[in-house]
Design a protein around this motif. Sequence first.
Motif, short mmCIF file in Angstrom:
data_model
loop_
_atom_site.label_atom_id
_atom_site.label_comp_id
_atom_site.label_asym_id
_atom_site.label_seq_id
_atom_site.Cartn_x
_atom_site.Cartn_y
_atom_site.Cartn_z
N PRO A 79 0.81 -1.23 0.00
CA PRO A 79 0.00 0.00 0.00
C PRO A 79 0.84 1.27 0.00
O PRO A 79 0.33 2.35 -0.33
N ALA A 80 2.12 1.15 0.34
CA ALA A 80 2.99 2.33 0.34
C ALA A 80 3.14 2.92 -1.05
O ALA A 80 3.45 4.11 -1.19
N MET A 81 2.95 2.11 -2.09
CA MET A 81 3.08 2.61 -3.45
C MET A 81 2.13 3.78 -3.70
O MET A 81 2.46 4.70 -4.45
N GLN A 82 0.97 3.76 -3.09
CA GLN A 82 -0.03 4.79 -3.37
C GLN A 82 0.48 6.18 -2.99
O GLN A 82 0.17 7.16 -3.67
N THR A 83 1.26 6.26 -1.93
CA THR A 83 1.78 7.56 -1.51
C THR A 83 3.19 7.81 -2.02
O THR A 83 3.55 8.95 -2.34
N GLN A 84 4.02 6.77 -2.12
CA GLN A 84 5.40 6.95 -2.53
C GLN A 84 5.57 7.08 -4.04
O GLN A 84 6.50 7.73 -4.51
N ASP A 85 4.67 6.46 -4.79
CA ASP A 85 4.78 6.46 -6.26
C ASP A 85 3.38 6.39 -6.86
O ASP A 85 2.99 5.39 -7.46
N PRO A 86 2.61 7.48 -6.72
CA PRO A 86 1.19 7.43 -7.10
C PRO A 86 0.94 7.14 -8.56
O PRO A 86 -0.09 6.55 -8.91
N MET A 87 1.85 7.52 -9.46
CA MET A 87 1.63 7.25 -10.87
C MET A 87 1.73 5.75 -11.15
O MET A 87 0.93 5.18 -11.92
N CYS A 88 2.71 5.10 -10.55
CA CYS A 88 2.82 3.65 -10.71
C CYS A 88 1.63 2.95 -10.05
O CYS A 88 1.12 1.95 -10.57
N TRP A 89 1.21 3.46 -8.92
CA TRP A 89 0.06 2.85 -8.23
C TRP A 89 -1.17 2.90 -9.14
O TRP A 89 -1.88 1.90 -9.30
N ALA A 90 -1.41 4.06 -9.77
CA ALA A 90 -2.56 4.18 -10.67
C ALA A 90 -2.43 3.24 -11.85
O ALA A 90 -3.41 2.64 -12.30
N ALA A 91 -1.21 3.08 -12.36
CA ALA A 91 -0.99 2.19 -13.49
C ALA A 91 -1.25 0.74 -13.11
O ALA A 91 -1.87 -0.01 -13.86
N PHE A 92 -0.78 0.33 -11.94
CA PHE A 92 -1.03 -1.04 -11.49
C PHE A 92 -2.52 -1.28 -11.25
O PHE A 92 -3.03 -2.36 -11.52
N GLN A 93 -3.22 -0.27 -10.73
CA GLN A 93 -4.65 -0.42 -10.49
C GLN A 93 -5.41 -0.57 -11.81
O GLN A 93 -6.37 -1.34 -11.91
N ALA A 94 -4.99 0.16 -12.82
CA ALA A 94 -5.70 0.16 -14.10
C ALA A 94 -5.45 -1.12 -14.89
O ALA A 94 -6.38 -1.72 -15.43
N ASN A 95 -4.17 -1.55 -14.96
CA ASN A 95 -3.84 -2.74 -15.73
C ASN A 95 -2.43 -3.21 -15.38
O ASN A 95 -1.46 -2.72 -15.97
N PRO A 96 -2.30 -4.15 -14.46
CA PRO A 96 -0.96 -4.62 -14.07
C PRO A 96 -0.16 -5.18 -15.25
O PRO A 96 1.07 -5.15 -15.23
N ASP A 97 -0.85 -5.66 -16.29
CA ASP A 97 -0.16 -6.24 -17.44
C ASP A 97 0.74 -5.22 -18.15
O ASP A 97 1.71 -5.60 -18.78
N THR A 98 0.41 -3.95 -18.01
CA THR A 98 1.26 -2.91 -18.59
C THR A 98 2.68 -3.02 -18.05
O THR A 98 3.65 -2.84 -18.80
N MET A 99 2.80 -3.32 -16.75
CA MET A 99 4.12 -3.44 -16.15
C MET A 99 4.71 -4.83 -16.32
O MET A 99 5.90 -4.99 -16.63
N TRP A 100 3.90 -5.87 -16.15
CA TRP A 100 4.42 -7.23 -16.30
C TRP A 100 4.98 -7.44 -17.71
O TRP A 100 5.97 -8.13 -17.90
N ASN A 101 4.33 -6.84 -18.70
CA ASN A 101 4.78 -6.97 -20.09
C ASN A 101 5.42 -5.68 -20.57
O ASN A 101 5.13 -5.18 -21.66
N TRP A 102 6.33 -5.15 -19.76
CA TRP A 102 7.03 -3.92 -20.12
C TRP A 102 7.80 -4.07 -21.43
O TRP A 102 8.12 -3.07 -22.08
N MET A 103 8.09 -5.31 -21.84
CA MET A 103 8.90 -5.54 -23.05
C MET A 103 8.05 -5.71 -24.31
O MET A 103 8.59 -5.93 -25.38
N SER A 104 6.73 -5.61 -24.20
CA SER A 104 5.88 -6.02 -25.32
C SER A 104 4.93 -4.94 -25.81
O SER A 104 3.87 -5.25 -26.36
N ALA A 105 5.27 -3.69 -25.65
CA ALA A 105 4.40 -2.60 -26.09
C ALA A 105 4.65 -2.27 -27.56
O ALA A 105 5.16 -1.21 -27.91
N LEU A 106 4.29 -3.20 -28.43
CA LEU A 106 4.61 -3.04 -29.86
C LEU A 106 3.35 -2.81 -30.69
O LEU A 106 2.23 -3.15 -30.29
N ARG A 107 3.58 -2.22 -31.86
CA ARG A 107 2.53 -2.11 -32.87
C ARG A 107 3.10 -2.58 -34.20
O ARG A 107 4.23 -2.26 -34.55
N ASP A 108 2.29 -3.31 -34.93
CA ASP A 108 2.71 -3.86 -36.22
C ASP A 108 2.21 -2.97 -37.36
O ASP A 108 1.13 -2.38 -37.29
#
Length: 212
Positions: A54-83
């Motif tokens: 829960p410390a992420m919410q205050t220490q790193d609010p942008m990452c906290w919001a990103a994890f809340q919205a879609n954790p896959d964005t971070m788990w697949n940090w290597m796969s943000a591609l477009r063909d």
Amino acid sequence: MRSKKSLRAVVLLFAVVVGLLPWVGPAQAHGTIINPQSRQYQCWKTWGNQHMNPAMQTQDPMCWAAFQANPDTMWNWMSALRDGLAGQFQARTPDGQLCSNGLSRNNTLNQVGAWKRSNVGQSFTAQLYDQASHGADYFRVYVTKQGFNPSTQSVGWGNLDLVATTGRYAPAQNISFSVTAPGRSGPHVLFVIWKASHMDQTYMWCSDINVV
């Protein structure tokens, strides 16, 4: 006998279903800018092992919001591609969607706020980590204009200056290139386009920097 037949039927059905699923294995695993860290990589690197903290919410609010919205964005940090962009990066990527590479699933990366920043000088080295070692046709490197405020403004094409276009890079897991951003100080966004060499695949990332 009936139970064995039922088990074989289940196994066969499973094999058929798996065969129909799209392949998302190593061919989709590429990379990102790890220095200065892209937004998704910074969130994964910092909080991946403690994403429920829960410390992420205050220490790193942008990452906290990103994890809340879609954790896959971070788990697949290597796969943000477009063909198939065929080099039409600006025409097919609207303002305000650059940091997500126009991918709706990664839309939180476009959000304005207090993203964690890496300190850099006006000249520095950027590093790509590419798991699949596909190499690069080129990188296009942009930095926001002096006066841009990443805490209150989303990144659009008009906010950026193209500061470098590289040549080709041979396949390798680690690729580095020089970035020079004269006349800048304070908070900025580094925006990098990677055109991979193996096919028409394009990556775009935002890295938050503080020019000192």
